[in-house]
Scaffold this motif. Sequence first.
Motif, short mmCIF file in Angstrom:
data_model
loop_
_atom_site.label_atom_id
_atom_site.label_comp_id
_atom_site.label_asym_id
_atom_site.label_seq_id
_atom_site.Cartn_x
_atom_site.Cartn_y
_atom_site.Cartn_z
N ILE A 1 -40.52 18.53 28.25
CA ILE A 1 -40.57 19.49 29.35
C ILE A 1 -39.39 20.47 29.34
CG2 ILE A 1 -41.96 18.00 30.81
CD1 ILE A 1 -39.41 17.29 32.39
N TRP A 2 -38.62 20.46 28.26
CA TRP A 2 -37.54 21.42 28.06
C TRP A 2 -36.68 21.56 29.32
CZ3 TRP A 2 -36.05 22.40 23.35
CH2 TRP A 2 -36.98 22.41 22.29
N SER A 3 -36.50 22.77 29.84
CA SER A 3 -35.52 23.00 30.90
C SER A 3 -35.93 22.47 32.27
CB SER A 3 -35.18 24.49 31.00
OG SER A 3 -34.35 24.87 29.93
N CYS A 4 -37.13 21.97 32.43
CA CYS A 4 -37.42 21.20 33.64
C CYS A 4 -36.45 20.03 33.78
CB CYS A 4 -38.85 20.67 33.63
SG CYS A 4 -40.14 21.91 33.77
N SER A 5 -35.88 19.61 32.64
CA SER A 5 -34.90 18.52 32.63
C SER A 5 -33.72 18.82 33.55
CB SER A 5 -34.39 18.29 31.21
OG SER A 5 -35.45 18.08 30.30
N LYS A 6 -33.38 20.10 33.70
CA LYS A 6 -32.22 20.46 34.53
C LYS A 6 -32.41 20.00 35.98
CE LYS A 6 -30.88 24.51 31.78
NZ LYS A 6 -31.83 24.38 30.67
N SER A 7 -33.63 20.03 36.47
CA SER A 7 -33.88 19.59 37.84
C SER A 7 -33.74 18.07 37.96
CB SER A 7 -35.26 20.05 38.30
OG SER A 7 -35.34 21.47 38.26
N PHE A 8 -33.95 17.35 36.87
CA PHE A 8 -33.69 15.91 36.86
C PHE A 8 -32.19 15.66 36.90
CE2 PHE A 8 -38.00 16.24 35.58
CZ PHE A 8 -38.62 15.03 35.82
N THR A 9 -31.42 16.50 36.21
CA THR A 9 -29.97 16.42 36.30
C THR A 9 -29.52 16.63 37.74
OG1 THR A 9 -29.65 17.18 34.02
CG2 THR A 9 -27.81 17.51 35.53
N ASN A 10 -30.12 17.61 38.41
CA ASN A 10 -29.83 17.85 39.82
C ASN A 10 -30.07 16.58 40.64
OD1 ASN A 10 -31.33 18.22 42.51
ND2 ASN A 10 -30.18 20.12 42.41
N ALA A 11 -31.20 15.92 40.40
CA ALA A 11 -31.54 14.73 41.18
C ALA A 11 -30.51 13.63 40.98
CB ALA A 11 -32.93 14.23 40.78
N LEU A 12 -30.07 13.42 39.74
CA LEU A 12 -29.07 12.38 39.49
C LEU A 12 -27.76 12.71 40.18
CD1 LEU A 12 -29.61 11.37 35.75
CD2 LEU A 12 -30.52 10.30 37.82
N TYR A 13 -27.43 14.00 40.24
CA TYR A 13 -26.21 14.38 40.96
C TYR A 13 -26.35 14.13 42.46
CZ TYR A 13 -22.73 15.83 37.68
OH TYR A 13 -21.73 15.79 36.74
N GLY A 14 -27.51 14.40 43.00
CA GLY A 14 -27.72 14.11 44.41
C GLY A 14 -27.55 12.63 44.69
N ILE A 15 -28.11 11.80 43.82
CA ILE A 15 -27.99 10.34 43.98
C ILE A 15 -26.53 9.92 43.86
CG2 ILE A 15 -28.58 8.14 42.89
CD1 ILE A 15 -31.31 9.55 42.13
N ALA A 16 -25.82 10.49 42.89
CA ALA A 16 -24.40 10.15 42.69
C ALA A 16 -23.56 10.57 43.90
CB ALA A 16 -23.88 10.80 41.42
N VAL A 17 -23.88 11.71 44.49
CA VAL A 17 -23.18 12.15 45.70
C VAL A 17 -23.43 11.17 46.83
CG1 VAL A 17 -23.18 13.91 47.52
CG2 VAL A 17 -23.06 14.61 45.12
N LYS A 18 -24.68 10.73 46.98
CA LYS A 18 -25.01 9.77 48.04
C LYS A 18 -24.28 8.46 47.84
CE LYS A 18 -28.98 7.97 50.61
NZ LYS A 18 -28.60 6.55 50.65
N GLU A 19 -24.06 8.08 46.58
CA GLU A 19 -23.35 6.84 46.28
C GLU A 19 -21.83 6.99 46.39
OE1 GLU A 19 -26.58 4.89 43.13
OE2 GLU A 19 -24.74 5.80 42.37
N GLY A 20 -21.35 8.21 46.63
CA GLY A 20 -19.92 8.43 46.77
C GLY A 20 -19.16 8.50 45.47
N ARG A 21 -19.86 8.74 44.36
CA ARG A 21 -19.18 8.82 43.06
C ARG A 21 -18.43 10.14 42.90
NH1 ARG A 21 -20.98 4.85 39.57
NH2 ARG A 21 -22.82 3.70 40.30
N LEU A 22 -18.90 11.19 43.56
CA LEU A 22 -18.27 12.51 43.44
C LEU A 22 -18.74 13.39 44.59
CD1 LEU A 22 -20.99 13.97 42.30
CD2 LEU A 22 -20.13 13.29 40.08
N LYS A 23 -18.10 14.57 44.70
CA LYS A 23 -18.50 15.58 45.67
C LYS A 23 -18.72 16.89 44.93
CE LYS A 23 -15.61 13.55 49.31
NZ LYS A 23 -14.44 13.79 50.19
N VAL A 24 -19.63 17.72 45.43
CA VAL A 24 -19.89 18.98 44.73
C VAL A 24 -18.69 19.91 44.80
CG1 VAL A 24 -22.39 18.84 45.03
CG2 VAL A 24 -21.01 20.05 46.75
N SER A 25 -17.82 19.71 45.75
CA SER A 25 -16.62 20.54 45.86
C SER A 25 -15.50 20.10 44.92
CB SER A 25 -16.10 20.52 47.30
OG SER A 25 -15.79 19.19 47.71
N ASP A 26 -15.67 18.98 44.24
CA ASP A 26 -14.64 18.46 43.34
C ASP A 26 -14.43 19.37 42.14
OD1 ASP A 26 -14.21 16.22 44.90
OD2 ASP A 26 -15.47 14.90 43.67
N PRO A 27 -13.19 19.47 41.64
CA PRO A 27 -12.96 20.22 40.39
C PRO A 27 -13.61 19.49 39.22
CG PRO A 27 -10.96 19.09 41.09
CD PRO A 27 -11.94 18.93 42.21
#
Length: 333
Positions: free
Chosen positions: A48-74
């Motif tokens: 699915i080529w670049s549709c993969s990028k939206s899966f990357t987005n989803a994993l980041y959302g999950i990681a944010v919910k788990e407290g692993r990082l914040k989108v404002s982090d450097p």
Amino acid sequence: MEAYAFTRTGPESERAGIRTDGVVIIKDGYLVYERYAGGFSKDKRHLIWSCSKSFTNALYGIAVKEGRLKVSDPAWRYYPPLDRGEHRRITIDHLLHMSAGLYTNESYEASPLKSTVNAMLFTTGHRDMAAYAASQALEAAPGTKWEYSSPTANLLMAMLKNTMDASTYTAYPWTRLFEPLGMRSAMWERDTAGTYVGSSYVYINPRDMARFGFFFLNDGIWEGRRLLPEGWVKYSTAVTPAMRTTRLSEKDRAEGAYGAQWWLNRAVPEWNIPRAFPDAPEDLFCASGHWGQQIFVIPSLDMVIALTADNRDGSFDDNHFLKLILEGLRRQP
């Protein structure tokens, strides 16, 4: 729609014309349409080529919910090679919104020798794609210029890897996303450095593409369980602020507005950005991949459309495809 999408118009030997491989439509929570061609079936994976990028987005959302990082982090906090000069100003938010300012040339066939995406996927940078992305010079101050960039998604996936141990990272897409959603067909390639290729290399069948779209349609909730943070879908589908300060080309304007690893159908008249799909609702957002891979999410119609294809020459018109589907819906009693 079926006649338009599934009538092959070019010679097979040249892989030209309209070449649809599969369409799946979910409406009001039901699978209402499904058809395959080109040797594909409901159980066969598709790149699915670049549709993969939206899966990357989803994993980041999950990681944010788990407290692993914040989108404002450097970004350098999770990827030390960025701990240098002005690169230190790049944040996770900049990377998600493709406004990090890193040099990029997102071309495939048109300009192969100058293409950063070709170099990353196939030549100079393919062994460690994140390192290749991080090595690029800044061509703009972070947050001031939007430019579509596949390397940034792989940099994000390497940063995510550095928030957990190796075994957790290996299983992370499955334990946090694919298995909870019942996406049994999913496969995701990694580069030699062990980083998931967040820009390009998810293989999945159209039913599971539609599941993923349905997950975002329902604000990141699956079977009553919230997997994405509250507000993540809203964040992901807000227009990238850097588009306002970017001199967009005609091609960029025609492709429409961009969010955080999702394309949007929102017109932004004050920035001279039209709707990418004028015959579809403005709240549509989509994951879009090379040669015609699409996951269209239309909240106002409670609808998801997954499309797989091998459309290489521009013959296929996504707006016309959507228009035909929506006209068909309006004719139903």
